[in-house]
Design a protein around this motif. Structure first.
Motif: not given
Length: 269
Positions: A103, A158-159, A162, A183-184, A186-187, A195, A197-198, A201
């Motif tokens: 992460n 998600d971390e 970032r 990832l999904a 965590s989001m 999705h 947003d996934v 990312a």
């Protein structure tokens, strides 16, 4: 006189010479027989998983031996970013590792250190005892072990997205492997690997790796997603798993012999 050997190519060697994205299959059954079947199917790499599968050191060793005679690169995933576990996998002769749940840059650096002998890292020296050096039959293994190993770290939170720029810029990290399922989760959209947003990312992570001159991989059992990520610049993609293929094929075969309606098969795992 002992037979002198050279290390097998690792994933970065295959990627360096690739003219297209490399397609790989997960081997989760802990079966050397299934690993060998998959190795001869025409995939570029096989992913021997020890995080979500009942694989142990003995099973992984047998699978590495089973696939060696095929033109495919074995990639192994330990269950955890731990120097003791990583040392054992390397000593088995795993030359391409994917480390889960990385992460930030500090965790990436720890994975690098676990793969390198002192003074650069903390890998324990046991080449005379280990398959990695073919029991000291690979000339100068200790001095050049680092160049025989490919280290990919997983972006699956998600971390991590970032922090992806710092992760891919970590010296000794050859690239990243993105896990859309975790990832999904965590989001906040668990089970929705596609999705928007996934997907965004995943693309962000691929772009960061490419900008840093590193390799980018992603897991995508849905063919449309796999091709989309290949078009977006992914260098290697996990496109299926032995157990998932067996599950879907047996369901379809059973359904063809009964009168009940078959529920639509999931597009991913």
């Amino acid at each position: 006189m002992p037979f002198r050997v050279e290390p097998d190519p690792s994933l970065k060697d295959a990627l360096k010479d690739a003219v297209r994205p490399l397609a790989g299959i997960w081997v989760c059954s802990a079966s050397p027989l299934i690993a060998e079947i998959c190795a001869g199917a025409g995939f570029d790499w096989v992913f021997i998983d020890a995080e979500h599968s009942p694989n142990d050191l003995q099973n992984i060793l047998a699978q590495l031996q089973a696939v060696r005679s095929y033109p495919v690169v074995p990639v192994v995933r330990p269950a955890v970013n731990d120097p003791v576990v990583i040392k054992q996998f390397l000593d088995l002769g795993a030359q391409s590792l994917i480390i889960p749940m990385v992460n930030d840059a500090q965790q990436a650096s720890a994975a690098v250190a676990a793969c390198q002998y002192p003074p650069k890292g903390v890998r324990g020296v046991g080449s005379a005892l280990a398959r990695s050096a073919r029991w000291n039959r690979i000339d100068g293994y200790l001095a050049r072990a680092d160049e025989t190993i490919t280290l990919m770290v997983q972006i699956e939170a998600d971390e991590a997205v970032r922090n992806v720029q710092e992760i891919v810029e970590t010296d000794g990290v050859d690239g990243i492997f993105i896990g859309p399922s975790d990832l999904a989760a965590s989001m906040g959209v668990i089970g929705q690997q596609n999705h928007p947003d996934v997907v965004a990312a995943v693309i962000t992570s691929i772009n960061a790796a490419k900008a840093a001159g590193k390799y980018a991989g992603v897991n995508a059992f849905d063919q449309n997603s796999a091709r989309k990520y290949m078009d977006a610049g992914a260098d290697f993609v996990g496109v299926g798993a032995d157990v998932a293929l067996l599950a879907r094929a047996t369901e379809a075969l059973a359904a063809s012999f009964n009168s009940g309606e078959q529920a639509p098969a999931p597009k991913s795992y």
